[in-house]
Design a protein around this motif. Structure first.
Motif, PDB file in Angstrom:
ATOM      1  N   LEU A  63     -12.209  -1.499   0.500  1.00 18.07           N
ATOM      2  CA  LEU A  63     -11.387  -1.389   1.714  1.00 18.07           C
ATOM      3  C   LEU A  63     -11.072   0.067   2.036  1.00 18.07           C
ATOM      4  O   LEU A  63     -11.128   0.483   3.198  1.00 18.07           O
ATOM      5  N   LEU A  64     -10.761   0.847   1.009  1.00 21.24           N
ATOM      6  CA  LEU A  64     -10.474   2.270   1.202  1.00 21.24           C
ATOM      7  C   LEU A  64     -11.713   3.011   1.675  1.00 21.24           C
ATOM      8  O   LEU A  64     -11.654   3.833   2.596  1.00 21.24           O
ATOM      9  N   ALA A  65     -12.859   2.700   1.053  1.00 17.33           N
ATOM     10  CA  ALA A  65     -14.096   3.397   1.391  1.00 17.33           C
ATOM     11  C   ALA A  65     -14.504   3.142   2.834  1.00 17.33           C
ATOM     12  O   ALA A  65     -15.048   4.030   3.499  1.00 17.33           O
ATOM     13  N   GLU A  66     -14.237   1.942   3.348  1.00 16.07           N
ATOM     14  CA  GLU A  66     -14.657   1.588   4.705  1.00 16.07           C
ATOM     15  C   GLU A  66     -13.578   1.854   5.746  1.00 16.07           C
ATOM     16  O   GLU A  66     -13.787   1.596   6.944  1.00 16.07           O
ATOM     17  N   GLY A  67     -12.428   2.375   5.316  1.00 13.32           N
ATOM     18  CA  GLY A  67     -11.404   2.777   6.272  1.00 13.32           C
ATOM     19  C   GLY A  67     -10.463   1.681   6.715  1.00 13.32           C
ATOM     20  O   GLY A  67      -9.692   1.874   7.662  1.00 13.32           O
ATOM     21  N   TYR A  68     -10.493   0.519   6.056  1.00 11.45           N
ATOM     22  CA  TYR A  68      -9.572  -0.554   6.419  1.00 11.45           C
ATOM     23  C   TYR A  68      -8.170  -0.315   5.847  1.00 11.45           C
ATOM     24  O   TYR A  68      -7.205  -0.940   6.295  1.00 11.45           O
ATOM     25  N   ALA A  69      -8.079   0.564   4.882  1.00 12.70           N
ATOM     26  CA  ALA A  69      -6.792   0.838   4.262  1.00 12.70           C
ATOM     27  C   ALA A  69      -6.752   2.288   3.793  1.00 12.70           C
ATOM     28  O   ALA A  69      -7.784   2.956   3.687  1.00 12.70           O
ATOM     29  N   ASP A  70      -5.519   2.763   3.545  1.00 15.10           N
ATOM     30  CA  ASP A  70      -5.297   4.107   3.014  1.00 15.10           C
ATOM     31  C   ASP A  70      -4.437   4.007   1.770  1.00 15.10           C
ATOM     32  O   ASP A  70      -3.550   3.145   1.683  1.00 15.10           O
ATOM     33  N   SER A  71      -4.688   4.897   0.819  1.00 12.11           N
ATOM     34  CA  SER A  71      -3.883   4.949  -0.394  1.00 12.11           C
ATOM     35  C   SER A  71      -2.887   6.097  -0.290  1.00 12.11           C
ATOM     36  O   SER A  71      -3.269   7.239  -0.013  1.00 12.11           O
TER      37      SER A  71
END
Length: 469
Positions: A63-71
């Protein structure tokens, strides 16, 4: 923090991390999970769903890699805002949208991609710790441009690694890092000169071919024989530089024997020619001892050696490297030192620590064992279920094999019939310069990203799809 009501199917054939990733992706796309809403912690979600934290970690990383979420450090993982207008929707008048709809409503359950790796073995904990350590040690310096060739400590580790593992003889000063093989091929083309005659194996890696073509060079395809690139055709081509994959020819899979390697080096020495040696998956050989790299056998300084961490670590890290002969290194410094480094300094520093502390060697040994088991499962499944109806090609090393199917179907029909069983296999015709020159229908089966159960299930489905009884 949101409540999660996802139901995971252990017997669906789809990895649990992928089911979890798809759930969150769809919830974020639909707006059910609002922008900046916090996702559950890995620990709480793993307890709630009865799965391992590594499974949750893998889903979140995707999800982070594809931009759906941020850490957000020390806070958690938060959903991003997704513009719904940019998400493809089915249209009555658009066959393209209908195809997208069909693929979304009927997802592949087995994907024999050669580009996927065994994410379940990635050392998330060590990599996260070293990433944070890199930031805390020299946080401010990573906001500035680094060495144009890549960080020296990492190049020193790479130089030691390629010498001990592949026999490559070089100093750290000869190594240049770059984000991808295609970027490095662009640099090589400019250093050699676009007026030179380039050549490469046919069939060969299509992305490299396109990179050469985009540079506007005269590119000549050289056919293969049982030992690799044909020396007869190479001499006839009048080429001044050639691109080869001797440790595991892509896609045919043969390993170039020592006699052919010496013939190739002699060809390069005779008229001041160059060889580009792409050792894209040389770490993974399953039979016999590794053959030394061309570069390590080269007494003339005519080999440009390419390596990557995409197959052995993770594809998204985008850290590739090349070792330049001294003659080209001088040209690089004289004419191309204005080109900035394309690899993140943070990733470089993390990888340096990863290698320095011994994690890299341990990880590589673990991956060799895992891939050897997967390859053995693939070969035994093909023999058991497909038998004499197919012929395997290139099963000595690497993360894929080719399968020549002994039935009347064309390559396109083989792929389409597999799709109807929700299995994705890949064409080999794209690797030929002339798409119509393919020597009979063959498909490529990668196995790195599949479990042993998925591999056998996929072969059984292909048996039904191709009517091999």
């Amino acid at each position: 923090m949101i409540e999660v009501t996802v139901v995971l199917e252990n017997k669906s054939g789809e990895p649990l991390y992928l089911q979890l990733y798809n759930y969150f992706k769809q919830e974020i796309q639909s707006g059910s999970i609002k922008p900046r809403e916090m996702l559950p912690s890995k620990r709480k979600l793993s307890l709630h769903l009865g799965i391992s934290q590594n499974t949750v970690e893998t889903a979140y990383q995707q999800l982070l890699a594809e931009g759906y979420a941020d850490s957000v450090p020390r806070k958690g993982i938060f959903a991003n805002e997704i513009n719904s207008d940019l998400i493809l929707k089915p249209s009555k008048d658009s066959s393209r949208n209908l195809k997208v709809l069909n693929e979304e409503s009927e997802p592949y359950i087995i994907d024999f991609s050669h580009g996927k790796i065994a994410l379940e073995h990635f050392p998330f904990t060590s990599w996260r710790r070293l990433t944070l350590q890199s930031l805390y040690e020299e946080q401010s310096s990573f906001f500035l441009n680094g060495d144009i060739q890549g960080e020296l400590p990492l190049r020193e580790e790479i130089a030691k690694y390629v010498y001990h593992s592949r026999g490559v003889k070089c100093s750290p000063e000869q190594i240049i890092l770059g984000a991808g093989t295609q970027y490095l091929m662009g640099l090589v083309t400019m250093m050699i000169g676009r007026d030179a005659i380039f050549s490469m194996e046919d069939p060969g890696y299509h992305r490299t071919r396109e990179a050469f073509k985009d540079q506007g060079v005269n590119l000549i395809p050289i056919p293969l024989d049982e030992d690799g690139i044909s020396m007869k055709h190479l001499y006839e081509s009048k080429a001044q530089i050639t691109y080869v994959t001797p440790s595991h020819q892509f896609p045919m899979g043969m390993v170039m024997p020592i006699t052919r390697r010496m013939e190739l080096l002699k060809w390069a020495e005779e008229k001041d020619r160059y060889i580009i040696e792409d050792d894209y998956d040389g770490e993974f050989r399953y039979r016999g001892k590794p053959i030394p790299s061309l570069q390590g056998l080269d007494p003339y300084g005519k080999v440009i050696y390419l390596g990557t961490f995409s197959k052995s670590l993770i594809p998204s890290i985008r850290i590739n490297y090349m070792v330049l002969p001294m003659t080209l290194l001088k040209k690089y410094h004289d004419h191309f030192s204005l080109y900035k480094q394309t690899v993140s300094r943070l990733h470089q520093h993390t990888l340096w620590n990863f290698m320095k502390e011994g994690h890299w060697e341990r990880h590589l040994n673990k991956m060799r064992t895992a891939y050897r088991k997967k390859q053995q499962t693939l070969i035994s499944s093909i023999k058991k279920h497909l038998g004499d109806h197919v012929r395997m090609i290139g099963d000595d090393s690497g993360l894929h094999v080719l399968v020549s199917v002994q039935n009347p179907m064309s390559e396109k029909e083989l792929i389409e019939k597999a799709r109807e069983e929700k299995v994705k296999v890949y064409p080999t015709s794209v690797y030929y310069q002339d798409l119509n020159s393919n020597k009979g229908p063959m498909v490529l089966l990668g196995f790195g990203g599949l479990s042993e159960h998925e591999i056998e299930q996929g072969i059984l489905l292909l048996k039904r799809a191709w009517n091999l009884y």
